[in-house]
Motif scaffolding. Structure first.
Motif, PDB file in Angstrom:
ATOM      1  N   ALA A  48       0.880  -1.358  -0.002  1.00  0.00           N
ATOM      2  CA  ALA A  48      -0.033  -0.040  -0.028  1.00  0.00           C
ATOM      3  C   ALA A  48       0.827   1.241   0.068  1.00  0.00           C
ATOM      4  CB  ALA A  48      -0.966  -0.101   1.114  1.00  0.00           C
ATOM      5  N   VAL A  49       0.587   2.245  -0.825  1.00  0.00           N
ATOM      6  CA  VAL A  49       1.339   3.552  -0.792  1.00  0.00           C
ATOM      7  C   VAL A  49       0.371   4.592  -0.480  1.00  0.00           C
ATOM      8  CG1 VAL A  49       2.855   2.705  -2.736  1.00  0.00           C
ATOM      9  CG2 VAL A  49       0.584   3.728  -3.435  1.00  0.00           C
ATOM     10  N   VAL A  50       0.817   5.758   0.038  1.00  0.00           N
ATOM     11  CA  VAL A  50      -0.072   6.612   0.759  1.00  0.00           C
ATOM     12  C   VAL A  50       0.258   7.941  -0.533  1.00  0.00           C
ATOM     13  CG1 VAL A  50       0.238   5.692   2.731  1.00  0.00           C
ATOM     14  CG2 VAL A  50       1.810   7.592   2.006  1.00  0.00           C
ATOM     15  N   ASN A  51      -0.558   9.125   0.057  1.00  0.00           N
ATOM     16  CA  ASN A  51      -0.655  10.236  -0.803  1.00  0.00           C
ATOM     17  C   ASN A  51      -0.578  11.503   0.184  1.00  0.00           C
ATOM     18  OD1 ASN A  51      -3.629  11.744  -0.455  1.00  0.00           O
ATOM     19  ND2 ASN A  51      -3.577   9.428  -0.322  1.00  0.00           N
ATOM     20  N   ARG A  52      -0.562  12.653  -0.393  1.00  0.00           N
ATOM     21  CA  ARG A  52      -0.313  13.757   0.447  1.00  0.00           C
ATOM     22  C   ARG A  52      -1.474  14.552   0.794  1.00  0.00           C
ATOM     23  NH1 ARG A  52       4.383  16.683  -0.139  1.00  0.00           N
ATOM     24  NH2 ARG A  52       4.874  15.402  -1.762  1.00  0.00           N
ATOM     25  N   VAL A  53      -2.770  14.162   0.273  1.00  0.00           N
ATOM     26  CA  VAL A  53      -4.036  14.925   0.393  1.00  0.00           C
ATOM     27  C   VAL A  53      -4.944  14.423   1.141  1.00  0.00           C
ATOM     28  CG1 VAL A  53      -3.190  16.619  -1.398  1.00  0.00           C
ATOM     29  CG2 VAL A  53      -4.849  14.681  -1.869  1.00  0.00           C
ATOM     30  N   LYS A  54      -5.181  12.834   1.036  1.00  0.00           N
ATOM     31  CA  LYS A  54      -6.460  12.335   1.418  1.00  0.00           C
ATOM     32  C   LYS A  54      -6.193  11.158   2.317  1.00  0.00           C
ATOM     33  CE  LYS A  54     -10.862  11.171  -0.502  1.00  0.00           C
ATOM     34  NZ  LYS A  54     -11.672  10.947  -1.892  1.00  0.00           N
ATOM     35  N   ASP A  55      -7.141  10.813   3.135  1.00  0.00           N
ATOM     36  CA  ASP A  55      -7.170   9.736   3.639  1.00  0.00           C
ATOM     37  C   ASP A  55      -7.486   8.335   2.817  1.00  0.00           C
ATOM     38  OD1 ASP A  55      -6.558  10.534   6.529  1.00  0.00           O
ATOM     39  OD2 ASP A  55      -8.832  10.635   7.159  1.00  0.00           O
ATOM     40  N   ARG A  56      -7.041   7.193   3.113  1.00  0.00           N
ATOM     41  CA  ARG A  56      -7.498   6.068   2.295  1.00  0.00           C
ATOM     42  C   ARG A  56      -7.597   4.961   3.493  1.00  0.00           C
ATOM     43  NH1 ARG A  56      -4.612   1.486   0.824  1.00  0.00           N
ATOM     44  NH2 ARG A  56      -5.961   0.149  -0.341  1.00  0.00           N
ATOM     45  N   MET A  57      -8.903   4.353   3.371  1.00  0.00           N
ATOM     46  CA  MET A  57      -9.225   3.327   4.280  1.00  0.00           C
ATOM     47  C   MET A  57      -9.738   2.159   3.421  1.00  0.00           C
ATOM     48  SD  MET A  57     -11.640   4.789   7.493  1.00  0.00           S
ATOM     49  CE  MET A  57     -12.884   5.658   6.254  1.00  0.00           C
ATOM     50  N   SER A  58      -9.364   0.889   3.951  1.00  0.00           N
ATOM     51  CA  SER A  58      -9.559  -0.351   3.427  1.00  0.00           C
ATOM     52  C   SER A  58      -9.981  -1.422   4.376  1.00  0.00           C
ATOM     53  CB  SER A  58      -8.388  -1.138   2.575  1.00  0.00           C
ATOM     54  OG  SER A  58      -7.373  -1.457   3.321  1.00  0.00           O
ATOM     55  N   ILE A  59     -10.825  -2.442   4.206  1.00  0.00           N
ATOM     56  CA  ILE A  59     -11.437  -3.660   5.018  1.00  0.00           C
ATOM     57  C   ILE A  59     -10.959  -4.699   4.336  1.00  0.00           C
ATOM     58  CG2 ILE A  59     -13.114  -4.588   6.144  1.00  0.00           C
ATOM     59  CD1 ILE A  59     -14.632  -1.894   5.719  1.00  0.00           C
ATOM     60  N   VAL A  60      -9.758  -5.531   5.024  1.00  0.00           N
ATOM     61  CA  VAL A  60      -9.260  -6.621   4.511  1.00  0.00           C
ATOM     62  C   VAL A  60      -9.748  -7.808   5.251  1.00  0.00           C
ATOM     63  CG1 VAL A  60      -7.190  -7.806   3.782  1.00  0.00           C
ATOM     64  CG2 VAL A  60      -7.331  -5.174   3.856  1.00  0.00           C
ATOM     65  N   THR A  61     -10.462  -9.028   4.630  1.00  0.00           N
ATOM     66  CA  THR A  61     -10.709 -10.329   5.182  1.00  0.00           C
ATOM     67  C   THR A  61      -9.943 -11.201   4.902  1.00  0.00           C
ATOM     68  OG1 THR A  61     -13.069  -9.394   5.346  1.00  0.00           O
ATOM     69  CG2 THR A  61     -12.628 -11.636   5.877  1.00  0.00           C
ATOM     70  N   PHE A  62      -9.187 -11.672   5.662  1.00  0.00           N
ATOM     71  CA  PHE A  62      -8.245 -13.033   5.415  1.00  0.00           C
ATOM     72  C   PHE A  62      -9.162 -14.226   5.891  1.00  0.00           C
ATOM     73  CE2 PHE A  62      -5.534  -9.363   7.198  1.00  0.00           C
ATOM     74  CZ  PHE A  62      -5.026  -9.394   6.021  1.00  0.00           C
ATOM     75  N   CYS A  63      -9.203 -15.148   4.692  1.00  0.00           N
ATOM     76  CA  CYS A  63      -9.939 -16.169   4.756  1.00  0.00           C
ATOM     77  C   CYS A  63      -9.155 -17.605   4.698  1.00  0.00           C
ATOM     78  CB  CYS A  63     -10.922 -16.179   3.510  1.00  0.00           C
ATOM     79  SG  CYS A  63     -11.840 -14.819   3.313  1.00  0.00           S
ATOM     80  N   TYR A  64      -9.420 -18.280   5.773  1.00  0.00           N
ATOM     81  CA  TYR A  64      -8.495 -19.657   6.194  1.00  0.00           C
ATOM     82  C   TYR A  64      -9.615 -20.664   6.114  1.00  0.00           C
ATOM     83  CZ  TYR A  64      -4.931 -16.358   7.681  1.00  0.00           C
ATOM     84  OH  TYR A  64      -4.099 -15.437   8.053  1.00  0.00           O
ATOM     85  N   PRO A  65      -8.966 -21.793   5.608  1.00  0.00           N
ATOM     86  CA  PRO A  65     -10.029 -23.220   5.687  1.00  0.00           C
ATOM     87  C   PRO A  65      -9.767 -23.671   7.260  1.00  0.00           C
ATOM     88  CG  PRO A  65      -7.850 -23.737   4.724  1.00  0.00           C
ATOM     89  CD  PRO A  65      -7.861 -22.350   4.768  1.00  0.00           C
ATOM     90  N   ASP A  66     -10.661 -24.562   7.670  1.00  0.00           N
ATOM     91  CA  ASP A  66     -10.745 -24.714   9.148  1.00  0.00           C
ATOM     92  C   ASP A  66      -9.279 -25.803   9.258  1.00  0.00           C
ATOM     93  OD1 ASP A  66     -11.340 -27.627   8.887  1.00  0.00           O
ATOM     94  OD2 ASP A  66     -13.199 -27.136   8.765  1.00  0.00           O
ATOM     95  N   SER A  67      -9.075 -25.918  10.801  1.00  0.00           N
ATOM     96  CA  SER A  67      -7.879 -26.775  10.978  1.00  0.00           C
ATOM     97  C   SER A  67      -7.744 -28.123  10.501  1.00  0.00           C
ATOM     98  CB  SER A  67      -7.429 -26.434  12.371  1.00  0.00           C
ATOM     99  OG  SER A  67      -8.521 -27.059  13.200  1.00  0.00           O
ATOM    100  N   SER A  68      -9.126 -28.676  10.084  1.00  0.00           N
ATOM    101  CA  SER A  68      -9.051 -29.997   9.666  1.00  0.00           C
ATOM    102  C   SER A  68      -8.265 -30.429   8.367  1.00  0.00           C
ATOM    103  CB  SER A  68     -10.241 -30.461   9.682  1.00  0.00           C
ATOM    104  OG  SER A  68     -11.139 -29.928   8.512  1.00  0.00           O
ATOM    105  N   ILE A  69      -8.154 -29.510   7.524  1.00  0.00           N
ATOM    106  CA  ILE A  69      -7.507 -29.558   6.330  1.00  0.00           C
ATOM    107  C   ILE A  69      -5.911 -29.430   6.424  1.00  0.00           C
ATOM    108  CG2 ILE A  69      -7.459 -28.423   4.080  1.00  0.00           C
ATOM    109  CD1 ILE A  69      -9.892 -29.977   4.340  1.00  0.00           C
ATOM    110  N   ASN A  70      -5.313 -30.378   5.877  1.00  0.00           N
ATOM    111  CA  ASN A  70      -3.871 -30.058   5.792  1.00  0.00           C
ATOM    112  C   ASN A  70      -3.501 -29.095   4.691  1.00  0.00           C
ATOM    113  OD1 ASN A  70      -3.286 -31.965   7.836  1.00  0.00           O
ATOM    114  ND2 ASN A  70      -2.910 -33.578   6.367  1.00  0.00           N
TER     115      ASN A  70
END
Length: 361
Positions: A296-318
């Motif tokens: 992610a890079v930033v800028n001089r004039v304005k906020d940036r917001m993001s919502i990131v969802t990390f999705c993992y399989p359950d622990s039964s899967i190797n």
């Protein structure tokens, strides 16, 4: 953390407390404090060809309604497979998450970051955990810091939630994030089904694994910066998830992916979700799909917001290559690990070696 900051093995399930970048930016400084200045910034930008439009290429666009429509399914599935194979990501439109839920989660994240600092600190990270308000992977007092603030929360399954860290203000934040997390789980389960179809591997077990899997949400604020060319919002990295879903909260670009040696800016598309492959899926595909480096890079004039969802399989899967992709002419390129072994390797690695390289045979 950039690889150039690597040292000895670090335990990455915790982070040291750091100052708020948002509060720093409110003071409207003319220069950036030295702890945020990336000394080897040239190594971050030399791959950008500023004399061409390569860094403004449009990433692939995939339409979920075409994936589920029998008349257009085959063609759109091929597009998805090609996007994962050649890019590692795409923007997903018509994904099925209601506009009301998208609008609500964007508003709640904005409202959270608009709170006074002391109120945000009620959700501050605790020693020994990354969860909460603060910064990720800060393991030393002299480490260079990214130009962002974040709140990171474990959303699903519900028993993983640390309710004490979920903000009580704004008053509807918790309910809104719960609703959004349920919707992103639906998207993730659908996507891994199509991913399995594209790879021509069995889909039901992997879909069940994501239905019961882990969903962790990182909400980012990138304040304006007086010297944006001297800092980084998030250092280049690949995700260790199965897949990652990113929602932009506005129209300010800042997300970049590395493709063919050049940084490509993802231009925001209204209500699209950016989907990128994580290293679990790279391993499962035996390298057919690659988890892309991004930053992610930033800028001089304005906020940036993001919502990131990390999705993992359950622990039964190797975590290992799918059996259908292994044969006499296709040896496994990666080790097969239990879920706990995979996470232990990630959290206890030496940062000067790319994580995926530790998993190669």
């Amino acid at each position: 953390m950039s690889r150039s900051e690597a040292g000895a093995e670090s335990h990455l399930e915790w982070s040291l407390p750091v100052p708020s970048v948002q509060e720093l930016a409110k003071q409207q400084p003319h220069t950036v404090p030295s702890r945020y200045i990336i000394d080897d910034m040239d190594s971050f930008i030399t791959t950008v060809d500023t004399d061409s439009d390569d860094h403004l290429l449009r990433v692939p666009l995939i339409d979920m309604t075409k994936l589920v429509n029998p008349d257009s399914h085959k063609e759109e599935l091929q597009k998805l497979h090609s996007a994962f194979k050649h890019w590692g990501l795409f923007q997903l439109i018509n994904h099925g998450v209601p506009n009301e839920i998208l609008g609500n989660i964007k508003e709640e994240v904005q409202n959270f970051f608009d709170l006074p600092l002391q109120e945000k600190k009620q959700s501050a990270q605790k020693p020994g955990s990354l969860e909460g308000y603060g910064q990720a992977f800060v393991t030393s007092e002299d480490q260079k810091l990214p130009w962002n603030d974040m709140i990171f929360l474990k959303a699903l399954p519900v028993e993983n939630k640390n309710v004490n860290l979920w903000p009580q203000k704004p008053p509807t934040f918790r309910e809104t994030l719960e609703n959004y997390s349920e919707e992103t789980r639906k998207v993730a389960v659908s996507l891994v089904r199509f991913m399995a179809m594209g790879l021509e591997v069995e889909a039901e077990d992997i879909c069940k694994a994501y239905q019961g899997g882990r969903y962790e949400v990182r909400m980012n604020l990138y304040p304006p910066c007086p010297e944006p060319g001297q800092v980084i919002g998030i250092s280049p990295h690949a995700d260790n998830s199965g897949i990652t879903l990113l929602l932009e909260c506005g129209n300010m670009p800042g997300l970049q992916f590395l493709k063919d040696g050049k940084w490509v800016t993802v231009m925001p598309t209204d209500d699209a979700i950016v989907v990128n492959i994580g290293q679990i899926s790279e391993i499962m595909s035996n390298g057919i799909y690659k988890a892309p480096d991004h930053r992610a890079v930033v800028n001089r004039v304005k906020d940036r917001m993001s919502i990131v969802t990390f999705c993992y399989p359950d622990s039964s899967i190797n975590v290992g290559p799918a059996k259908e992709l292994i044969g006499s002419g296709n040896p496994p390129l990666y080790k097969t690990l239990t879920h706990s072994e995979y996470l232990h390797t990630f959290n206890n690695r030496s940062l000067d070696i790319p994580f995926i390289d530790l998993l190669k045979i």
